[in-house]
Design an enzyme around this catalytic site. Structure first.
Site, PDB file in Angstrom:
ATOM      1  CG  ASP A 196      47.701  -7.432 -78.194  1.00 62.56           C
ATOM      2  OD1 ASP A 196      47.912  -7.823 -77.032  1.00 62.56           O
ATOM      3  OD2 ASP A 196      46.584  -7.082 -78.602  1.00 62.56           O
ATOM      4  CG  ASP A 197      47.523 -11.785 -77.366  1.00 62.23           C
ATOM      5  OD1 ASP A 197      47.575 -10.989 -76.416  1.00 62.23           O
ATOM      6  OD2 ASP A 197      46.479 -12.354 -77.729  1.00 62.23           O
ATOM      7  CB  CYS A 199      45.309  -6.800 -73.078  1.00 60.16           C
ATOM      8  SG  CYS A 199      45.524  -7.872 -74.457  1.00 60.16           S
ATOM      9  CE  LYS A 254      45.523  -4.251 -76.632  1.00 58.95           C
ATOM     10  NZ  LYS A 254      45.245  -5.692 -76.683  1.00 58.95           N
ATOM     11  CG  HIS A 297      42.246  -3.282 -74.384  1.00 55.98           C
ATOM     12  ND1 HIS A 297      42.485  -4.612 -74.555  1.00 55.98           N
ATOM     13  CD2 HIS A 297      40.939  -3.191 -74.012  1.00 55.98           C
ATOM     14  CE1 HIS A 297      41.392  -5.311 -74.299  1.00 55.98           C
ATOM     15  NE2 HIS A 297      40.437  -4.464 -73.968  1.00 55.98           N
ATOM     16  CG  HIS A 316      44.545  -9.769 -80.134  1.00 57.86           C
ATOM     17  ND1 HIS A 316      43.360 -10.393 -80.396  1.00 57.86           N
ATOM     18  CD2 HIS A 316      44.600  -9.581 -78.793  1.00 57.86           C
ATOM     19  CE1 HIS A 316      42.717 -10.571 -79.255  1.00 57.86           C
ATOM     20  NE2 HIS A 316      43.442 -10.093 -78.264  1.00 57.86           N
ATOM     21  CG  ASP A 323      50.068  -7.542 -74.422  1.00 57.44           C
ATOM     22  OD1 ASP A 323      50.517  -8.548 -74.993  1.00 57.44           O
ATOM     23  OD2 ASP A 323      48.885  -7.164 -74.567  1.00 57.44           O
ATOM     24  CG  HIS A 324      49.666 -11.020 -72.277  1.00 55.71           C
ATOM     25  ND1 HIS A 324      49.298 -11.935 -73.223  1.00 55.71           N
ATOM     26  CD2 HIS A 324      48.800  -9.990 -72.384  1.00 55.71           C
ATOM     27  CE1 HIS A 324      48.239 -11.472 -73.872  1.00 55.71           C
ATOM     28  NE2 HIS A 324      47.918 -10.298 -73.379  1.00 55.71           N
ATOM     29  CE  LYS A 343      44.795 -12.874 -74.290  1.00 56.04           C
ATOM     30  NZ  LYS A 343      44.468 -12.295 -75.603  1.00 56.04           N
TER      31      LYS A 343
END
Ligand SMILES: *[C@@H]1O[C@H](CO)[C@@H](O)[C@H](O)[C@H]1NC(C)=O
Ligand SMILES: *[C@@H]1O[C@H](CO)[C@@H](O)[C@H](O)[C@H]1NC(C)=O
Ligand SMILES: *[C@@H]1O[C@H](CO)[C@@H](O)[C@H](O)[C@H]1NC(C)=O
Length: 599
Positions: free
Chosen positions: A38-39, A78, A137, A139, A293, A345-346, A371
């Site tokens: 994540d991130d 996300c 995760k 979301h 994250h 994810d990004h 992001k």
């Protein structure tokens, strides 16, 4: 009539026989292990050029497999990016792109989420006989109309097993780390409550002291307003940790609020266990890490070990986790039949800096932005590694434009799923990964900021150029700061963006950091690029009305229900996942088990 039937009979036999033969070749469908961080920024990883963060396990996957250098997320945030990843389509097609301030799902007790009639790669693989698991995760929503309908839940989107965070890790999960959710709204409501309280108190005093005649009705009205404001402010926001930071196993809430410190080891143990118990059959594991994250809690074994503070410690822990998963696959002898994929994810969150702990967001290398910064490269270009010994050459690097939406058609292809499907925006990656194709099928790629088409990428045939046209860009604050430091994330609408006419044009091949704007004087193909991309946009838009393979109308941008509206996003008590009796939610998972069996 009869003769016609007889004539087709041998053909039918032949086809049936053909089916049997392919079924008997022993050519077992491959397993898929998809690891998503994540991130994570593309510049955070050794094999993407970082020389101070230690990521030997991720680097090893790249040296044993294929590394993509232009792997693009469909959105820089996300919820929309994960939607596109899971469905192989731009998030707009499923109503998962924002129209305004709310850009991701904010409450588990909201009703927005991945629509029940959308199809994920997990659902397709499940139909092909795969055992499918999501650890980590999600979301993408939970309920639609009542607590427990689980219309958006992973179990209803193709995952037969789910363990993890139906929401995400965020600052509110750790007391004292501040809040990530609508801070200004929280503050306004807090002030409103306070003002009403003071007003009420003053008026009561005035009345009691007999200074003025104050109507009882006015007092009552203020009291009611005060209670409502307090309830609206306190209940959803004051208890964010309880509402959103939870762990579910399948459809049961097993921990609320979650103890974040043990989350990494629990997720790892669950992922390893899933691989072990499904070693004998084709399986899909989507291991969607809660890291990196914020709030960046640190596991003691990694605390203070890296050269980049808590952020670096977290990242080195991620690498260790990736190593453990690889080891599990390899030690079970599954390596040659398992496609292992590593990605994010990004891009990294540049605004997430904390004066106390130094860097808290990822590093996007030479790429501009991060992001939630619309189509700037830093927010959408992510690491992408595919390892499959025996099938993919070790050490291959693919520089062509590729998309996270490509995973869906790739998995379908590898699972020999030839059933009709909806309109897809991704392409099968195998020809590029295997070196059988030199060019990506993504001649054009479209970059969205919420529901707004923000930029287009064009990789013209017979050229190295990667032109990128920006129709609008987010307004940074303070101006020139390279981020939206007032709101923490940039937005995609109204006064938050600047429209460009003519659009901004860059060539990423010669200028990957989008720092030298092209003009008709500096770029011979300037006019052609604008024309070609304008035409591509028209064609792209027409796909939102086109008929899909089943013959019914495909999702239309105008008619598909928006999942990110205020009405769908905001918390409501009857949708809130809860263990115990609502509103007294609370439970704790027995974690001794993990400590014994795992690390
Ligand atoms: C390596 O990553 C760290 C942490 O994100 C970052 O601060 C540093 O600038 C990166 N170094 C390079 C050479 O990219
Ligand atoms: C996996 O494939 C590689 C390359 O084809 C081969 O050298 C190796 O022996 C295979 N390993 C197993 C366990 O089959
Ligand atoms: C899902 O249902 C909605 C509402 O009925 C509809 O607008 C949409 O086109 C459907 N999507 C798909 C992929 O079938």
């Amino acid at each position: 009539m009869r003769s016609a039937m007889l004539a087709t009979f041998p053909l039918f036999l032949l086809l049936a026989a053909g089916n049997d033969v392919t079924g008997d070749t022993g050519d077992k469908n491959p397993n898929f292990v998809i690891i998503m961080v994540d991130d994570l920024g593309i510049g955070d990883i050794g094999c993407y050029g970082n020389d101070t963060i230690r990521t030997p396990n991720i680097d090893r996957l790249a040296s044993e497999g294929v590394k993509l250098t232009q792997y693009i997320a469909a959105a820089p945030l996300c919820t929309p990016s994960r939607t596109a990843f899971m469905t192989g389509r731009y998030p707009l097609r499923s109503g998962m792109a924002s129209t305004g301030r709310v850009q991701v799902l904010l409450f588990l007790g909201g009703s927005g989420g991945l629509p029940p009639n959308e199809t994920t790669f997990a659902k397709r693989l499940q139909q092909q006989g795969y055992t499918t698991g999501l650890i980590g995760k999600w979301h993408l929503g939970v309920n639609c109309e009542s607590r427990g309908d689980h219309c958006h839940h992973p179990n209803h989107h193709g995952f037969s097993y789910f363990y993890g965070l139906p929401f995400t890790l965020f600052n509110d999960c750790v007391p004292g780390e501040g809040s990530d959710v609508l801070n200004d709204l929280q503050l306004t409501l807090q002030h409103l409550t306070l003002l009403l309280g003071i007003g009420l108190f003053t008026l009561v005093c005035v009345r009691l002291c007999g200074i003025l005649e104050v109507s009882l009705w006015l007092l009552l009205l203020l009291l009611i307003l005060g209670i409502v404001a307090a309830a609206v402010w306190y209940v959803p926001f004051g208890l964010l940790r309880t509402w959103n930071c939870i762990i579910m196993r399948n459809q049961d809430v097993i921990e609320q609020p979650m103890t974040v410190e043990t989350v990494p080891q629990r997720l790892l143990a669950e992922a390893q266990d899933f691989i072990k118990r499904n070693a004998d059959r084709p399986f899909l594991l989507f291991f969607s890490l809660a890291h990196i994250h914020t709030p960046l809690f640190t596991t003691p074994a990694f605390a203070g070990k890296s050269r980049h503070g808590r952020y670096g410690d977290n990242l080195e822990e991620v690498d260790w986790i990736v190593g453990k998963i690889t080891e599990t696959v390899d030690s079970l002898g599954l390596a040659n039949n398992t496609l292992l994929h590593f990605t994010s994810d990004h891009g990294g969150h540049l605004e997430d800096a904390h004066s106390l702990f130094g860097q808290k967001g990822g590093w996007n290398s030479i790429y501009k932005g991060g992001k939630a910064m619309a189509g700037w490269e830093g927010g959408i270009r992510v690491p992408g590694i595919f390892r499959w010994p025996g099938r993919l050459a070790a050490g291959r690097v693919v520089d062509e434009p590729t998309s996270l939406m490509d995973l869906y058609p790739t998995l379908k292809y590898l699972a020999k799923d030839t059933q009709p499907d909806r309109h897809l925006d991704g392409y099968n990656l195998m020809p590029l990964l295997e070196g059988k194709a030199a060019r990506s099928e993504h001649e054009f790629m479209f970059h969205y900021c919420g529901i707004n088409l923000n930029a287009v990428r064009w990789h013209p045939p017979n050229s190295n150029s990667i032109f990128k046209v920006h129709f609008f860009t987010p307004n940074f604050f303070p101006p020139g700061a390279g981020g939206c430091y007032d709101t923490g994330v940039c937005m995609c609408h109204g006064e938050h963006v600047t429209h460009h006419n003519p659009p901004l044009l860059y060539d990423l091949f010669h200028d990957p950091s989008e720092s030298r704007q092209l003009t008709p004087e500096t770029e011979l193909r300037y006019t052609e690029v604008l024309e070609q991309t304008a035409r591509a946009v028209e064609r792209h838009k027409s796909t939102f009305q086109s008929r899909n393979v089943r013959g019914d109308m495909d999702v239309q941008s105008s008619t598909v229900q928006n999942q990110m509206s205020w009405e769908k996003i905001l918390w409501r008590p009857w949708l809130q996942p809860c263990c115990g009796t609502f509103p007294f939610c609370g439970c704790k998972e027995e974690t001794d088990l993990y400590e014994k069996t795992s690390i």
